[in-house]
Design an enzyme around this catalytic site. Sequence first.
Site, short mmCIF file in Angstrom:
data_model
loop_
_atom_site.label_atom_id
_atom_site.label_comp_id
_atom_site.label_asym_id
_atom_site.label_seq_id
_atom_site.Cartn_x
_atom_site.Cartn_y
_atom_site.Cartn_z
N VAL A 11 0.83 -1.21 0.00
CA VAL A 11 0.00 0.00 0.00
C VAL A 11 0.86 1.26 0.00
O VAL A 11 0.65 2.17 -0.80
CB VAL A 11 -0.97 -0.01 1.21
CG1 VAL A 11 -1.64 1.34 1.40
CG2 VAL A 11 -2.04 -1.09 0.99
N LEU A 156 -7.19 -0.39 -2.97
CA LEU A 156 -6.50 -0.97 -4.14
C LEU A 156 -6.49 -2.49 -4.04
O LEU A 156 -6.58 -3.05 -2.95
CB LEU A 156 -5.08 -0.43 -4.26
CG LEU A 156 -4.06 -0.71 -3.14
CD1 LEU A 156 -3.49 -2.11 -3.20
CD2 LEU A 156 -2.93 0.29 -3.23
N GLY A 263 -8.24 -15.76 -0.01
CA GLY A 263 -7.02 -15.67 0.81
C GLY A 263 -6.52 -14.24 0.74
O GLY A 263 -7.31 -13.31 0.61
N CYS A 266 -5.78 -9.41 3.16
CA CYS A 266 -6.85 -8.53 3.65
C CYS A 266 -8.11 -9.26 4.10
O CYS A 266 -8.48 -9.15 5.27
CB CYS A 266 -7.19 -7.50 2.58
SG CYS A 266 -5.85 -6.33 2.34
N1 LIG Z 1 -2.10 -5.32 0.47
C1 LIG Z 1 -3.27 -4.87 0.09
O1 LIG Z 1 -3.79 -5.25 -0.97
C2 LIG Z 1 -4.02 -3.87 0.93
C3 LIG Z 1 -5.13 -3.20 0.37
C4 LIG Z 1 -5.81 -2.28 1.15
C5 LIG Z 1 -5.42 -2.05 2.46
N2 LIG Z 1 -4.35 -2.73 2.98
C6 LIG Z 1 -3.95 -2.42 4.35
O2 LIG Z 1 -2.83 -1.57 4.31
C7 LIG Z 1 -1.93 -1.85 5.41
C8 LIG Z 1 -0.55 -2.18 4.87
O3 LIG Z 1 -0.67 -3.38 4.11
P1 LIG Z 1 0.50 -3.86 3.13
O4 LIG Z 1 -0.03 -5.02 2.39
O5 LIG Z 1 1.05 -2.69 2.39
O6 LIG Z 1 1.58 -4.35 4.21
P2 LIG Z 1 3.11 -4.73 3.95
O7 LIG Z 1 3.43 -5.72 4.99
O8 LIG Z 1 3.32 -5.04 2.52
O9 LIG Z 1 3.88 -3.36 4.24
C9 LIG Z 1 3.99 -2.77 5.50
C10 LIG Z 1 5.36 -2.09 5.58
O10 LIG Z 1 5.43 -1.30 6.76
C11 LIG Z 1 6.76 -1.36 7.24
N3 LIG Z 1 6.80 -0.92 8.64
C12 LIG Z 1 6.43 -1.58 9.77
N4 LIG Z 1 6.64 -0.81 10.86
C13 LIG Z 1 7.14 0.36 10.42
C14 LIG Z 1 7.56 1.56 11.07
N5 LIG Z 1 7.50 1.69 12.39
N6 LIG Z 1 8.03 2.57 10.30
C15 LIG Z 1 8.11 2.43 8.96
N7 LIG Z 1 7.75 1.31 8.29
C16 LIG Z 1 7.26 0.29 9.00
C17 LIG Z 1 7.16 -2.82 7.02
O11 LIG Z 1 8.55 -2.99 7.03
C18 LIG Z 1 6.53 -3.08 5.64
O12 LIG Z 1 7.44 -2.79 4.60
C19 LIG Z 1 -2.60 -2.98 6.19
O13 LIG Z 1 -3.36 -2.42 7.22
C20 LIG Z 1 -3.51 -3.62 5.16
O14 LIG Z 1 -4.62 -4.26 5.75
C21 LIG Z 1 -3.64 -3.61 2.23
#
Ligand SMILES: NC(=O)c1ccc[n+]([C@@H]2O[C@H](COP(=O)([O-])OP(=O)(O)OC[C@H]3O[C@@H](n4cnc5c(N)ncnc54)[C@H](O)[C@@H]3O)[C@@H](O)[C@H]2O)c1
Length: 438
Positions: A11, A156, A263, A266
Amino acid sequence: MNISVIGSGYVGLVTGACFAETGVTVSCVDVNEKKIKNLKKGIIPIWEPGLEDLVKRNIAKKRLSFTSSLKDSIQNAEVIFIAVGTPPEEDGSADLKYVLSVAKEIGLHLNHYAVVVTKSTVPVGTSQKVKRSIQNELIKRNLDIPFDVASNPEFLKEGSAIDDFLKPDRIIVGTESDKAQKTLERLYKPFLLNGHPIIFMDITSSELTKYAANAMLATRISFMNDMANLCELVGADINMIRKGIGSDPRIGNKFIYPGAGYGGSCFPKDVKAVIKTAENNGYSLEVLKAVERVNNRQKIIVFQKLARHFEGQLKGKKVAVWGLSFKPNTDDMREAPSLAVIDKLLEAEVQITAYDPVAMPEAKKHYGDNVICYVDNPYDALDNTNALLLMTEWNEFRILNVEEIKKRMKDHVIIDGRNIYDTSELSNNGFSYYAIGK
Ligand SMILES: NC(=O)c1ccc[n+]([C@@H]2O[C@H](COP(=O)([O-])OP(=O)(O)OC[C@H]3O[C@@H](n4cnc5c(N)ncnc54)[C@H](O)[C@@H]3O)[C@@H](O)[C@H]2O)c1
């Protein structure tokens, strides 16, 4: 305009790159230093169509930069997005430790007005926790710096993330101040040219909207899977039911495809988390509890069909698995049905040869190099196998070279967990073909 995006995963990285594309100066932060080092060189940690070009182009134009210092990143930022993970806790609730540790760090370094926007999927009340955490740090620093919090959940889809972000169906923003609303309206204006709305609401409703959306989509999938299983028992064809109900505009034809279960990072965790939110408020979300139960059952249905075909005699059998990611066009295997099926196959001492266009490195992280045999071509997975299990509907699997398959496989058994093949074509060619709900 300067913004900071904290968390450079699926994201955060897409958010940062897409805002940079509109001319905004974006600083992306991550605690994973290796990730940041690579991103600075344009090396992308995930497989997402179009992302590498977008990132490289905006780095070159100096609109997109990466750092491991949150302090540096928020220096001039008008808007600070929190886009870190919110994985499930043991009890199903969303783990907020990453979000709240970011909030604390913002409070430690904030030195000017900014809008702090939670983009991570978070339960109701989290933005207020973020606000309190920043305030506490400012009080400790003896500072009275004004700031606003806002909620801006992300919709997204992995695999089409760039398109979804650049041309969103809608943008949801929860705010409690006009100033924050105007700032976010300005930032998002370039994405609204297709006429789709930005919907402003209170923060609580915005936080819950994201869960309601994912819960509704998961419900449609589990409903169709439940119906598909009934179809098999009564001799109906779920594809016909799908067409029949999908042509009713009140139902619509999206997200009513049965398969091997949902799966990804999310749906499973968000369904769990909203069930937990309800429980914490003395309410039981009965529909969603059933959605989860149906999905857990569905995730191993491909294995069960295999076991039924071989009358439970699976030890020593050899199967090919096509597709490992939780859906096509991503390498993400979080909560993928393939994992549930592979675990069952390993338990039954079945030998597995797997192929996925992009997710094999992820599978190796999960199972190591030696438990599964990996091949570079889907047909090479078939040699001397007793069955082919189709787990992910990548485009390259859609048209089969039936003659080639017949030559390579020992037993002509195909279990299609995504309903992409034609029953009569495979039956006429002597295959035992099993799909979902037909
Ligand atoms: N993946 C999806 O399709 C999607 C879609 C919509 C919403 N979301 C939501 O968005 C959020 C992020 O999901 P994602 O899939 O991008 O996760 P992800 O695990 O791919 O990315 C999260 C990132 O945050 C970093 N991080 C953790 N702690 C940190 C800190 N203190 N400072 C800076 N960086 C830090 C991690 O190293 C990692 O790179 C979640 O809440 C998820 O539910 C995800």
